[in-house]
Scaffold this motif. Structure first.
Motif, PDB file in Angstrom:
ATOM      1  N   UNK A 115       0.780  -1.227   0.000  1.00 28.96           N
ATOM      2  CA  UNK A 115       0.000   0.000   0.000  1.00 28.96           C
ATOM      3  C   UNK A 115       0.810   1.274   0.000  1.00 28.96           C
ATOM      4  N   UNK A 116       2.077   1.224   0.414  1.00 27.06           N
ATOM      5  CA  UNK A 116       2.897   2.439   0.408  1.00 27.06           C
ATOM      6  C   UNK A 116       3.027   2.998  -0.999  1.00 27.06           C
ATOM      7  N   UNK A 117       3.307   2.117  -1.925  1.00 26.53           N
ATOM      8  CA  UNK A 117       3.448   2.550  -3.324  1.00 26.53           C
ATOM      9  C   UNK A 117       2.077   2.862  -3.907  1.00 26.53           C
ATOM     10  N   UNK A 118       1.092   2.031  -3.591  1.00 26.70           N
ATOM     11  CA  UNK A 118      -0.263   2.297  -4.062  1.00 26.70           C
ATOM     12  C   UNK A 118      -0.768   3.645  -3.590  1.00 26.70           C
ATOM     13  N   UNK A 119      -0.509   3.974  -2.320  1.00 23.81           N
ATOM     14  CA  UNK A 119      -0.928   5.259  -1.768  1.00 23.81           C
ATOM     15  C   UNK A 119      -0.228   6.408  -2.484  1.00 23.81           C
ATOM     16  N   UNK A 120       1.061   6.271  -2.726  1.00 25.12           N
ATOM     17  CA  UNK A 120       1.805   7.327  -3.415  1.00 25.12           C
ATOM     18  C   UNK A 120       1.208   7.599  -4.792  1.00 25.12           C
ATOM     19  N   UNK A 121       0.875   6.551  -5.512  1.00 24.03           N
ATOM     20  CA  UNK A 121       0.302   6.708  -6.845  1.00 24.03           C
ATOM     21  C   UNK A 121      -1.088   7.337  -6.760  1.00 24.03           C
ATOM     22  N   UNK A 122      -1.886   6.914  -5.802  1.00 23.57           N
ATOM     23  CA  UNK A 122      -3.217   7.495  -5.647  1.00 23.57           C
ATOM     24  C   UNK A 122      -3.136   8.976  -5.278  1.00 23.57           C
TER      25      UNK A 122
END
Length: 418
Positions: A115-122
């Motif tokens: 989710x760290x990368x997913x959150x950054x992209x979102x």
């Protein structure tokens, strides 16, 4: 003659010893290939180091959107937990401003630690991309942290040790299905003792893994391990005994939001699998040539992995297929973004990634011999899904931005099937 055979035997022993020494050194010093791309500081501002900080930044970006469009909804879904009262799935829904034709759903942290990368992209999408596309007939639903427990605790799985990408199904028979290949490998995959990185089993892990590859073949081994299993609750890739609270909570949100749209497109964000620093595109396998053609047009110019490679495997209970099954009346497209970390397309990278998953789970279930072992295991595991490398992070944001700019605009041109 006896001297000859002795020489041959000694030579054979030396070769075997050399192979063991070489592979052991490679395994224990393994690092994926370096990323040479220049670091862009503006890309790094979207990354945070804790679940709570990611959630806070997501809300900040979402609140900025609320001022720009009408009827924006920002809310959270509280997730039932026996050990943490502050777990939520957070979301923002920006409805199409004129006519409801197409809905884009952007999901993250089905595998929590990813989710760290997913959150950054979102965050980047909300900050940068939304303003550059027309929302006249396009609605956007951004769902942050579908597995908040795993996200908060740096695990792929839920507090029940369940992999949500093996758990999501409208058919309860999934949870009583049996993965026979996994059963044969259970004792290898799930050691029932405290973790010691200096144990012979861990130090020479690659030898046992290579033996399994020789016996079963790499393809069969990968399929057996990664498909998902429903018998061993403390084992890796456990799919659960029923639908997990996170998936159950997010389902009505998706169904209700999609209700007024004709075409629904779900992009699910993941990390870990594939070449280090490379964005891989994985759609669900399709027999429908029309849908396949539309997906290829949306991602025109980018390589799409349709599952015809040597390292392909299938999973049971995956989230994006489940989403489609909950809105069967809708014209549904999907794509998984997978940002590679450990070069798992290589044999050694694949073995290293599997070992990281195994010892992390073993540590959770049975503990560690020392605090040093615990710190090292958790560090390796986190690096496998959220690399600390500024070059890796910068490139992940760059690639996501470039692909999403095109994908969203071409999706807006996509015709709805009658």
């Amino acid at each position: 003659m006896k001297i000859f055979f002795k020489v041959v035997l000694i030579g054979f022993i030396l070769v075997v010893a050399g192979v063991i020494a070489f592979t052991t050194y490679q395994f224990n010093t393994y690092k994926p290939r370096e990323i040479s791309q220049e670091v862009v500081p503006d890309n790094l501002k979207y990354f945070q180091e804790t679940y709570n900080d990611c959630r806070k930044k997501f809300y900040e970006q979402a609140e900025g959107i609320r001022q720009q469009y009408k009827d924006v909804q920002i809310a959270d879904l509280k997730i039932e937990s026996q050990i943490d009262s502050d777990l939520t799935i957070d979301y923002i829904y920006i409805p199409a401003q004129k006519s409801h034709k197409r809905l884009l759903i952007l999901t993250s942290a089905v595998h929590g630690v990813e989710g760290y990368v997913g959150s950054a992209i979102q965050q980047m999408v909300l900050k940068e991309l939304i303003k550059d596309v027309s929302l006249d007939d396009l609605g956007v639903l951004v769902i942050h942290g579908i597995n908040p427990y795993g996200f908060k605790n740096n695990r792929r799985v839920t507090e029940n040790n369940v992999d949500l990408n093996r758990n999501s199904s409208t058919d309860n028979s999934l949870y009583s299905s049996e993965n026979e290949g996994y059963r044969d490998l259970n004792s290898f995959l799930n050691q029932k003792e405290k973790v010691s990185l200096t144990s012979l089993g861990n130090f020479f892990f690659q030898l046992n893994a290579i033996q399994k590859i020789v016996r079963y073949s790499m393809g069969s081994l990968r399929q057996a391990v990664l498909q998902g299993q429903y018998q061993y609750e403390k084992g890796v890739y456990f799919g659960g005994k029923a639908l997990e609270p996170s998936v159950a909570a997010v389902t009505p949100l998706i169904q209700q939001t999609a209700q007024t749209y004709d075409l629904v497109f779900n992009i699910d964000l993941h990390t870990g699998y594939g070449a280090n620093g490379t964005l891989h595109l994985f759609p669900n396998p399709l027999k429908d040539e029309n849908k396949k053609a539309r997906i290829e047009n949306i991602f025109k110019g980018y390589h799409i992995d349709w599952g015809d490679g040597d390292d392909f495997y299938t999973v049971t209970g995956d989230f994006t297929t489940y989403v489609g099954s909950t809105i069967p009346e809708k014209d549904y497209l999907t794509m998984t973004f997978e940002f590679g970390t450990l070069d798992t397309q290589t044999t050694l990278g694949s073995i290293k990634a599997l070992h990281n998953v195994m010892i992390e789970n073993q540590g959770v279930q049975y503990g560690y011999v020392s605090k040093k072992d615990e710190i090292e295991v958790k560090s390796r595991y986190l690096q496998g899904y959220y690399p600390s490398s500024p070059a890796w992070r910068s490139k992940a944001l760059y690639d996501a931005r470039e692909v999403l700019i095109q994908a969203i605009k071409k999706y807006q041109e996509t015709a709805v099937m009658e």
